[in-house]
Write a protein that holds these residues in place. Structure first.
Motif, PDB file in Angstrom:
ATOM      1  N   ASP A   7      -7.719   1.620   7.770  1.00  0.00           N
ATOM      2  CA  ASP A   7      -6.369   1.250   7.905  1.00  0.00           C
ATOM      3  C   ASP A   7      -5.446   1.890   8.925  1.00  0.00           C
ATOM      4  O   ASP A   7      -4.712   1.291   9.737  1.00  0.00           O
TER       5      ASP A   7
ATOM      6  N   ALA B   6       3.117   4.107  17.442  1.00  0.00           N
ATOM      7  CA  ALA B   6       1.933   3.189  17.553  1.00  0.00           C
ATOM      8  C   ALA B   6       2.376   1.722  18.048  1.00  0.00           C
ATOM      9  O   ALA B   6       1.436   0.817  18.303  1.00  0.00           O
TER      10      ALA B   6
ATOM     11  N   PHE C 153      -1.630  17.602  14.857  1.00  0.00           N
ATOM     12  CA  PHE C 153      -2.025  17.787  13.138  1.00  0.00           C
ATOM     13  C   PHE C 153      -2.097  16.192  13.027  1.00  0.00           C
ATOM     14  O   PHE C 153      -1.645  15.707  11.832  1.00  0.00           O
TER      15      PHE C 153
ATOM     16  N   ARG D 205      -8.082   5.622  16.398  1.00  0.00           N
ATOM     17  CA  ARG D 205      -6.790   5.173  16.402  1.00  0.00           C
ATOM     18  C   ARG D 205      -6.246   4.876  17.567  1.00  0.00           C
ATOM     19  O   ARG D 205      -5.674   3.853  18.238  1.00  0.00           O
TER      20      ARG D 205
ATOM     21  N   LEU E 147       5.772   7.848  14.046  1.00  0.00           N
ATOM     22  CA  LEU E 147       4.468   7.430  14.139  1.00  0.00           C
ATOM     23  C   LEU E 147       4.152   5.981  14.380  1.00  0.00           C
ATOM     24  O   LEU E 147       3.433   5.341  15.161  1.00  0.00           O
TER      25      LEU E 147
ATOM     26  N   ASN F  96      -1.381  13.419  12.324  1.00  0.00           N
ATOM     27  CA  ASN F  96      -0.279  12.291  11.907  1.00  0.00           C
ATOM     28  C   ASN F  96      -0.828  11.084  11.820  1.00  0.00           C
ATOM     29  O   ASN F  96      -0.585   9.831  12.062  1.00  0.00           O
ATOM     30  N   LEU F  97      -1.839  11.027  10.611  1.00  0.00           N
ATOM     31  CA  LEU F  97      -2.147   9.899  10.033  1.00  0.00           C
ATOM     32  C   LEU F  97      -1.334   9.473   8.940  1.00  0.00           C
ATOM     33  O   LEU F  97      -0.787  10.489   8.316  1.00  0.00           O
ATOM     34  N   LEU F  98      -1.252   8.270   8.527  1.00  0.00           N
ATOM     35  CA  LEU F  98      -0.231   7.800   7.524  1.00  0.00           C
ATOM     36  C   LEU F  98      -1.233   8.052   6.093  1.00  0.00           C
ATOM     37  O   LEU F  98      -2.160   7.562   6.039  1.00  0.00           O
ATOM     38  N   PRO F  99      -0.501   8.845   5.230  1.00  0.00           N
ATOM     39  CA  PRO F  99      -1.242   9.319   4.234  1.00  0.00           C
ATOM     40  C   PRO F  99      -1.518   8.044   2.953  1.00  0.00           C
ATOM     41  O   PRO F  99      -2.301   8.271   2.230  1.00  0.00           O
ATOM     42  N   SER F 100      -0.770   7.084   3.385  1.00  0.00           N
ATOM     43  CA  SER F 100      -0.867   5.858   2.287  1.00  0.00           C
ATOM     44  C   SER F 100      -1.914   4.949   2.649  1.00  0.00           C
ATOM     45  O   SER F 100      -2.374   4.048   1.836  1.00  0.00           O
ATOM     46  N   LEU F 101      -2.371   5.049   3.869  1.00  0.00           N
ATOM     47  CA  LEU F 101      -3.349   4.271   4.358  1.00  0.00           C
ATOM     48  C   LEU F 101      -4.726   5.057   4.510  1.00  0.00           C
ATOM     49  O   LEU F 101      -4.932   5.981   4.926  1.00  0.00           O
TER      50      LEU F 101
ATOM     51  N   HIS G 230       1.128   4.034  -2.802  1.00  0.00           N
ATOM     52  CA  HIS G 230       0.803   5.484  -2.738  1.00  0.00           C
ATOM     53  C   HIS G 230       1.779   6.459  -3.086  1.00  0.00           C
ATOM     54  O   HIS G 230       1.479   7.345  -3.604  1.00  0.00           O
TER      55      HIS G 230
ATOM     56  N   GLU H  12       6.364  10.051   9.982  1.00  0.00           N
ATOM     57  CA  GLU H  12       5.649   8.771   9.518  1.00  0.00           C
ATOM     58  C   GLU H  12       6.274   7.592  10.350  1.00  0.00           C
ATOM     59  O   GLU H  12       5.784   6.677  11.025  1.00  0.00           O
TER      60      GLU H  12
ATOM     61  N   PHE I 199      -2.585  13.653  18.391  1.00  0.00           N
ATOM     62  CA  PHE I 199      -1.572  14.643  18.090  1.00  0.00           C
ATOM     63  C   PHE I 199      -2.314  15.852  17.379  1.00  0.00           C
ATOM     64  O   PHE I 199      -3.423  15.767  16.852  1.00  0.00           O
TER      65      PHE I 199
ATOM     66  N   LYS J 188       0.686  -1.338   0.119  1.00  0.00           N
ATOM     67  CA  LYS J 188      -0.174  -0.132  -0.132  1.00  0.00           C
ATOM     68  C   LYS J 188       0.813   1.293   0.126  1.00  0.00           C
ATOM     69  O   LYS J 188       0.611   2.094  -0.677  1.00  0.00           O
TER      70      LYS J 188
ATOM     71  N   LEU K 278      -3.811   0.393  12.663  1.00  0.00           N
ATOM     72  CA  LEU K 278      -2.459   0.270  12.805  1.00  0.00           C
ATOM     73  C   LEU K 278      -1.755  -0.095  14.100  1.00  0.00           C
ATOM     74  O   LEU K 278      -1.093  -0.890  14.062  1.00  0.00           O
ATOM     75  N   PRO K 279      -2.200   0.259  14.998  1.00  0.00           N
ATOM     76  CA  PRO K 279      -1.770  -0.208  16.589  1.00  0.00           C
ATOM     77  C   PRO K 279      -1.968  -1.857  16.672  1.00  0.00           C
ATOM     78  O   PRO K 279      -1.304  -2.212  17.206  1.00  0.00           O
TER      79      PRO K 279
END
Lengths: 379, 232
Positions: B109, A288, B98, B161, A284, B100-105, A14, A281, B96, A10, B113-114
């Motif tokens: 998803d 996580a 901002f 999340r 992050l 802080n999400l993953l842009p690819s997911l 992306h 990322e 957070f 993924k 993630l955790p």
């Protein structure tokens, strides 16, 4: 594992623009690597092709770089035969034949031309007939399989060289030699090249019970032979060409190492860029709950997928190059070199590039576990 | 209160000193605090007062220079990197400013993630992720990527999340700082509701005093020290 791979793909999808660019740039180096490795393999195959160890001694004029530049006098040759018989017994020399030798450029390829009595072709030089017959007339030649392959000749056709036409009457295998050769009778050679320079090689086939090196060393010490002439074992003369190829082989190996280094730095750069641009990322993922080693595995997996894709693309393009380009099969100093992307070239390359990718990722990320997450988050 | 009580945050003498070039910066200068399970704690104070540093230390993404932190019975000040990773994964949820999400997911998803970090498969994690998205009112946006979501929606995804592993403590650093006032109010109400419904302990660093109306505890920080502690 499946979750890991799922996220990996993924992420690559992306970032497809950057991924494609990375794959394309790596594939160029993969092409370089594969072609150079295939060339090295061809050189290696040629250099390691076993020249047959014969009981032939070859008498040449001393201090000449190329045998064709010198000549051997009939008196000196007779002296050599007599000296060996006197020292090692009358049966020690089974056959001795003067041979006219030239290196010529024929149809764009370098070939050796031997002119020797027909009996000498079989009993001294051990030519094995593959097709047709051995030459007997003044306008007849036989060609080694390398020569036939290089020039694209067929037995029975007419061949022109040195301003004269010859009938190609046979195809032979010359085990001791490594390069393309043409064979004609001694008389044909005298007629073609003239009598002024006589013959260039005195070939002695000695008894199989004798040690060739002992006889050679003795012969070089005989007054009248020494210092005007040098005596070699036949396979040592041909091994000189193999040595030249081995030198080229070393060069191609250096080129291969350079190509692999560039692949390593390519992956290093791509991974460094990912770390720099996406440090938040990465942080992050750590926040996580992914461990540092998992993140490193993710980055390695990413680099590995890109490297494998580049390898596949590079392999396909390299195959296209070798298929389309005449340079994939060429002659060098009369030696036929063919570039083949064989499994022994492609598979080790695959392993080596994968290792390079791992090394590059390790170099980029080995300190990742120690980096402060707060700093990464704020970058 | 017992130190082994689940959800309890117990901090003593917490100091954090940075070096910025030749200058030593005392971000925290000896903080003591206790937070019970299920609390909705708001930490307020001016910029640079140490709120974010406190959250980073509580969440195990930074290490104290001195002092003790015990969360849900686990002392983390001397923990190894691997122990801290497990601690963050199992006990802490982060929100957070901002997002802080993953842009690819996509949103779903990102939420799971955790769970993936815990070793769950996508198949097993998806229903839990869907349920969390439902809790934050975003089930219809599950397949959308962060770039296709508004700021408020992204923060809702981040909240989902943070809660998906059912953490003992949710740490939120300026969760409304990047949102307009209406959206910020929605997010505040959402967090307060989740605190009540799920029982997770929230510690929120903010400038937004709106949050204080839901708080069970308000801590005010200044110059690296806890200056006021009030119970709501």
């Amino acid at each position: 594992m499946i979750a890991f791979l799922g996220y990996l793909f993924k992420d690559l999808r992306h970032d497809w623009g950057r991924s494609l660019l990375t794959v394309a740039s790596l594939s160029i180096m993969v092409i370089s690597y594969l072609l150079t490795a295939a060339l090295a393999d061809a050189f290696d195959e040629f250099g390691s092709r076993p020249g047959v160890v014969s009981h032939n001694l070859v008498m040449l004029a001393a201090d000449t770089i190329d045998p064709m530049q010198g000549s051997v006098s009939q008196e000196a040759f007779d002296l050599a035969v007599a000296a060996v018989q006197a020292q090692f017994g009358p049966q020690s020399v089974r056959r001795a034949e003067p041979t006219i030798f030239r290196t010529l450029r024929i149809q764009g390829d370098t070939m050796e031309v031997f002119a020797v009595a027909p009996v000498g072709m079989t009993e001294i030089y051990n030519l094995a007939l593959l097709a047709g017959r051995l030459p007997t007339g003044r306008a007849e030649i036989a060609a080694s399989q390398e020569a036939v392959s290089l020039a694209g000749w067929q037995v029975g056709q007419e061949v022109e060289f040195y301003g004269q036409f010859f009938q190609l009457v046979g195809e032979v295998r010359y085990e001791a030699g490594k390069i393309a050769s043409l064979w004609m009778t001694y008389d044909a050679g005298m007629a073609l090249f003239g009598e002024r320079r006589g013959f260039q090689v005195g070939a002695l086939n000695i008894s199989g019970e004798l040690d060739p090196e002992t006889v050679r060393a003795y012969l070089e010490s005989v007054p009248g032979i020494r210092p005007a002439y040098a005596v070699y074992l036949e396979h040592d003369v041909h091994a000189r060409y193999g040595q030249a190829i081995q030198d080229l082989l070393k060069f191609t190996i250096v080129m291969d190492i350079l190509a692999l280094s560039v692949i390593t730095f390519g992956v290093f750069n791509a991974t460094s860029l990912t770390l720099t641009e996406r440090s938040r990322e990465i942080a992050l993922l750590r926040v996580a709950g992914f461990s540092g080693s998992t993140v490193r595995r993710f980055l390695f997996g990413r680099a590995l997928v890109q490297t494998l894709a580049a390898y596949l693309l590079g392999w396909g393009l390299a195959r296209l190059v070798t298929w389309k380009h005449a340079a994939s099969s060429f002659s060098m100093h009369g030696m036929h070199v063919q570039i083949i992307l064989s499994p022994q070239v492609v598979l080790p390359g695959l392993v080596l590039t994968s290792l390079c990718a791992w090394l590059a990722v390790w170099l980029t990320t080995h300190h990742l576990g120690q980096r402060n997450l707060v700093v990464l988050l704020n970058e | 209160m017992s130190l082994s009580e689940p959800g309890l945050i117990h901090v003593r003498g917490l100091r954090r000193t940075y070096r910025r070039g030749q200058v030593q910066v005392d971000a925290l200068r000896g903080v003591d605090l206790d937070i019970p399970t299920g609390a909705f704690v708001v930490v307020v104070g001016p910029s640079g007062s140490g709120k974010t540093t406190l959250l980073h230390l509580l969440g195990g993404i930074d290490r104290p220079t001195e002092g003790q932190i015990c969360i849900a019975g686990q002392a983390i000040q001397g923990a190894s990197e691997a122990e801290l990773t497990r601690f963050r994964r199992d006990r802490i949820g982060f929100i957070f400013q901002f997002y802080n999400l993953l842009p690819s997911l996509n949103a779903l998803d990102n939420v799971i993630l955790p769970l993936l970090a815990k070793g769950w498969s996508w198949k097993k994690a998806n229903p839990r992720g869907q349920a969390m998205l439902q809790q934050v009112g975003l089930q219809a946006r599950a397949r959308h990527k962060p770039g296709e979501l508004s700021g408020g929606e992204q923060q809702r995804v981040a909240i989902a999340r943070a809660l998906v592993v059912e953490p003992a403590v949710v740490l939120a650093d300026e969760p409304t700082g990047d949102l307009d006032s209406v959206t910020a109010r929605e997010v505040v109400d959402l967090m307060a509701g989740l605190n009540r419904n799920l029982g997770a302990t929230f510690v929120i660093a903010t400038h937004n005093l709106e949050l204080c109306r839901h708080a069970t505890h308000v801590f005010e920080m200044n110059d690296g020290r806890l200056v006021v502690s009030t119970k709501g």
